[in-house]
Design a protein around this motif. Structure first.
Motif, PDB file in Angstrom:
ATOM      1  N   UNK A  61       0.926  -1.630  -0.065  1.00 50.47           N
ATOM      2  CA  UNK A  61      -0.186   0.148   0.029  1.00 50.47           C
ATOM      3  C   UNK A  61       1.094   0.755  -0.283  1.00 50.47           C
ATOM      4  N   UNK A  62       2.145   1.244   0.883  1.00 50.45           N
ATOM      5  CA  UNK A  62       2.628   2.258   0.788  1.00 50.45           C
ATOM      6  C   UNK A  62       3.733   2.848  -0.542  1.00 50.45           C
ATOM      7  N   UNK A  63       4.144   1.731  -0.852  1.00 52.41           N
ATOM      8  CA  UNK A  63       4.865   1.425  -2.608  1.00 52.41           C
ATOM      9  C   UNK A  63       3.501   1.882  -3.523  1.00 52.41           C
ATOM     10  N   UNK A  64       2.408   1.589  -3.493  1.00 50.58           N
ATOM     11  CA  UNK A  64       1.088   2.246  -4.480  1.00 50.58           C
ATOM     12  C   UNK A  64       1.582   3.593  -4.399  1.00 50.58           C
ATOM     13  N   UNK A  65       0.923   4.403  -3.346  1.00 50.75           N
ATOM     14  CA  UNK A  65       0.539   5.520  -2.481  1.00 50.75           C
ATOM     15  C   UNK A  65       1.896   5.653  -2.914  1.00 50.75           C
ATOM     16  N   UNK A  66       2.608   5.922  -3.027  1.00 50.54           N
ATOM     17  CA  UNK A  66       3.977   6.680  -3.202  1.00 50.54           C
ATOM     18  C   UNK A  66       4.623   7.005  -5.131  1.00 50.54           C
ATOM     19  N   UNK A  67       3.969   5.620  -5.530  1.00 51.79           N
ATOM     20  CA  UNK A  67       3.792   5.645  -7.004  1.00 51.79           C
ATOM     21  C   UNK A  67       2.955   6.401  -7.480  1.00 51.79           C
ATOM     22  N   UNK A  68       1.810   6.848  -7.163  1.00 50.33           N
ATOM     23  CA  UNK A  68       0.351   7.512  -7.462  1.00 50.33           C
ATOM     24  C   UNK A  68       0.530   8.655  -7.330  1.00 50.33           C
ATOM     25  N   UNK A  69       0.949   9.246  -6.278  1.00 54.22           N
ATOM     26  CA  UNK A  69       1.235  10.733  -5.869  1.00 54.22           C
ATOM     27  C   UNK A  69       3.028  11.320  -6.484  1.00 54.22           C
ATOM     28  N   UNK A  70       3.500  10.029  -6.907  1.00 57.84           N
ATOM     29  CA  UNK A  70       4.788  10.753  -7.053  1.00 57.84           C
ATOM     30  C   UNK A  70       4.428  10.976  -8.979  1.00 57.84           C
ATOM     31  N   UNK A  71       3.613  10.359  -9.024  1.00 59.91           N
ATOM     32  CA  UNK A  71       2.984  10.490 -10.664  1.00 59.91           C
ATOM     33  C   UNK A  71       2.332  12.271 -10.743  1.00 59.91           C
ATOM     34  N   UNK A  72       1.428  12.511  -9.337  1.00 58.62           N
ATOM     35  CA  UNK A  72       0.218  13.626  -9.809  1.00 58.62           C
ATOM     36  C   UNK A  72       1.798  14.976  -9.260  1.00 58.62           C
ATOM     37  N   UNK A  73       2.291  14.748  -9.090  1.00 53.79           N
ATOM     38  CA  UNK A  73       3.228  15.489  -8.290  1.00 53.79           C
ATOM     39  C   UNK A  73       4.193  15.936  -9.083  1.00 53.79           C
ATOM     40  N   UNK A  74       4.827  15.148  -9.786  1.00 54.60           N
ATOM     41  CA  UNK A  74       5.503  15.416 -10.597  1.00 54.60           C
ATOM     42  C   UNK A  74       5.498  16.386 -12.018  1.00 54.60           C
ATOM     43  N   UNK A  91      12.214   4.088   4.541  1.00 52.57           N
ATOM     44  CA  UNK A  91      12.102   4.691   3.948  1.00 52.57           C
ATOM     45  C   UNK A  91      12.229   3.599   2.333  1.00 52.57           C
ATOM     46  N   UNK A  92      11.691   4.590   1.716  1.00 57.55           N
ATOM     47  CA  UNK A  92      11.240   3.416  -0.090  1.00 57.55           C
ATOM     48  C   UNK A  92      11.564   4.253  -1.343  1.00 57.55           C
ATOM     49  N   UNK A  93      11.957   3.240  -1.496  1.00 59.41           N
ATOM     50  CA  UNK A  93      12.297   3.860  -3.291  1.00 59.41           C
ATOM     51  C   UNK A  93      10.704   4.127  -3.670  1.00 59.41           C
ATOM     52  N   UNK A  94      10.515   5.086  -4.875  1.00 55.68           N
ATOM     53  CA  UNK A  94       9.743   5.000  -5.850  1.00 55.68           C
ATOM     54  C   UNK A  94      10.097   4.525  -6.683  1.00 55.68           C
ATOM     55  N   UNK A  95      11.575   4.803  -7.568  1.00 54.30           N
ATOM     56  CA  UNK A  95      12.427   4.862  -8.839  1.00 54.30           C
ATOM     57  C   UNK A  95      13.584   5.338  -8.201  1.00 54.30           C
ATOM     58  N   UNK A  96      14.615   4.201  -8.795  1.00 51.82           N
ATOM     59  CA  UNK A  96      15.612   4.467  -8.793  1.00 51.82           C
ATOM     60  C   UNK A  96      16.344   6.370  -8.119  1.00 51.82           C
TER      61      UNK A  96
END
Length: 152
Positions: free
Chosen positions: A6-19, A137-142
């Motif tokens: 869930x945390x990894x999915x959240x991070x990926x979704x949020x990153x797409x919206x934020x970038x 700490x979770x890697x979203x992308x490299x």
């Protein structure tokens, strides 16, 4: 394992919206470091309300996850950093707090807060451990890493 996904999915979704909007912003007029708060000795309300009251993040979340974690963009012209890494999105939640919009699923816990930064996860982990932080700490992308504090 479920929370990690869930945390990894959240991070990926949020990153797409934020970038998306950051490629178009001009040089920030204001810079602020948030690493002291990432020692996980605060709460979602304290962390987010301080950033809202100072005008450093937008008052409405850009996204609310199923687990009720709210994602906030830094305010226009504000450059947030954590451990000298640029912050792209700020995360927060606290149970029964009107500051946060609820998600449609089970909440992540009593509270959670953190940021997504540009920086490799190993570099971010090293800096957090030097500070003595218990943050996740979770890697979203490299080159993108999430730093998250939550109630145990």
């Amino acid at each position: 394992m479920r929370v990690t996904r869930q945390v990894t999915k959240l991070i990926r979704i949020v990153t797409v919206f934020a970038l998306a909007p950051y490629g178009m912003l001009s040089t920030p007029a204001h810079a602020s470091a948030v690493e002291e708060q990432l020692d996980c000795k605060s709460t979602g309300h304290v962390f987010i309300s301080a950033l809202m009251n100072s005008g450093e993040i937008q008052s409405k979340p850009m996204h609310v996850e199923k687990n009720s974690v709210n994602a906030f963009r830094p305010a226009h012209g504000v450059k947030l950093t954590a451990f000298e890494f640029p912050v792209f999105v700020v995360l927060g939640y606290e149970k029964d707090d009107p500051l946060f919009k609820p998600g449609k699923g089970d909440p992540v816990g009593d509270w959670a807060y953190g940021v997504v930064v540009t920086g490799g996860s190993d570099d971010v982990k090293d800096r957090l451990r030097q500070m003595g932080s218990d943050a996740i700490v979770r890697e979203v992308t490299p080159v993108m890493t999430a730093i998250l504090c939550k109630a145990h």
